[in-house]
Write a protein that holds these residues in place. Sequence first.
Motif, short mmCIF file in Angstrom:
data_model
loop_
_atom_site.label_atom_id
_atom_site.label_comp_id
_atom_site.label_asym_id
_atom_site.label_seq_id
_atom_site.Cartn_x
_atom_site.Cartn_y
_atom_site.Cartn_z
N ALA A 1 0.84 -1.19 0.00
CA ALA A 1 0.00 0.00 0.00
C ALA A 1 0.88 1.24 0.00
N CYS A 2 0.47 2.23 -0.77
CA CYS A 2 1.24 3.46 -0.93
C CYS A 2 0.72 4.55 0.00
N ALA A 3 1.57 4.98 0.94
CA ALA A 3 1.30 6.14 1.80
C ALA A 3 -0.07 6.08 2.47
N GLU A 4 -0.44 4.92 3.00
CA GLU A 4 -1.73 4.75 3.66
C GLU A 4 -1.59 4.93 5.18
N GLU A 5 -2.47 5.73 5.76
CA GLU A 5 -2.51 5.85 7.22
C GLU A 5 -2.98 4.53 7.84
N LEU A 6 -3.89 3.85 7.17
CA LEU A 6 -4.44 2.60 7.67
C LEU A 6 -3.41 1.49 7.55
N ASP A 7 -3.13 0.81 8.64
CA ASP A 7 -2.19 -0.30 8.65
C ASP A 7 -2.90 -1.55 8.11
N LEU A 8 -2.46 -2.03 6.96
CA LEU A 8 -3.09 -3.19 6.32
C LEU A 8 -2.23 -4.44 6.42
N SER A 9 -1.27 -4.44 7.34
CA SER A 9 -0.37 -5.59 7.45
C SER A 9 -1.13 -6.86 7.83
N ALA A 10 -2.20 -6.73 8.61
CA ALA A 10 -2.99 -7.91 8.98
C ALA A 10 -3.71 -8.50 7.77
N CYS A 11 -3.83 -7.71 6.70
CA CYS A 11 -4.45 -8.18 5.46
C CYS A 11 -3.42 -8.79 4.50
N GLY A 12 -2.16 -8.84 4.94
CA GLY A 12 -1.10 -9.35 4.08
C GLY A 12 -0.55 -8.32 3.13
N ILE A 13 -0.76 -7.03 3.46
CA ILE A 13 -0.32 -5.94 2.59
C ILE A 13 0.75 -5.13 3.31
#
Length: 316
Positions: free
Chosen positions: A198-210
């Motif tokens: 993900a590019c410059a996202e405030e939302l942490d998407l690591s739990a989604c595998g991103i």
Amino acid sequence: MILSASRRTDIPNYYSEWFINRVKEGFLYVRNPVSVHQISRINLSPSFVDCIVFWTKNPLPMMDKLDDLQSYPYYFQFTLTGYGKEIEPNLPDKRKTMIPAFRELSRKIGKERVIWRYDPIIFTDRYTEEYHRKAFQAIAESLCGYTEQVVISFVDLYAKTKKNMQGTHMVSVSQRRMEEFASELSRIARTNNMRIAACAEELDLSACGIERSSCIDQQLIERLIGCRIDAQKDKNQRGECRCIESVEVGAYHTCRSGCRYCYANDSAGRVKENCRLYHPESPLLCGVISDKDIITERRMKSLKIEQMNLFDLVNE
């Protein structure tokens, strides 16, 4: 140094002749967008330029010029989405033209040097979560084996973007639904042998595998040039951006693609006016030099770490 060509405009699509002429002549000018009479002279010697990062939605006009870049490491950030003409009015047909162009570019320069961008993601009454999921899957399947990574982002509503997006009936999505949607994209990417970031996202998407992406990516650049570089985070970008520092060579209000979500253009009229000033032989992109302008040689240096250090010895 790293050249960014360009976050501000689509150089491969509209200004590839200008850029190659600049490479051959060995320098270019960049006007400061804030202090308009300040112009920097950028030395393009391969001894200074460690890597060039191209940003494009259509590399076809540059495809026959790639041989002129043999002295430079480079890679492409290639945006390819599922939007129609009402959002991206001036781009060629995706299925007939742009997906084949992506594959051709990948075959020419290697899949590690063509990064697919599916961004920005905008939800409207037409472009729903299900629409994006199907479009993302169709493009991912078409590009399987032609790229190693896909980058996503959700639209940031700058003032210019809000103005340009009027009438598109944008829809807000809850964080939970956004995470579920992101998890679906992550699954599709993995199925097609792509890392997703993900590019410059405030939302942490690591739990989604991103993972979090770096468009000006130190690890990729070091891989391409075969040595480490001494680079710092780009302080001119948003806090969430993980890009390393680079020299931007584009100009705002010069991209003719007309994408409704664009933050780099404020009006079609201003773009048309600036494009009248384009000349492929000029050292300055879309402009003329006046008596009030001050041209300063920018201090350039390579970021390469040539000598082996303890880290290198431990990892041999």
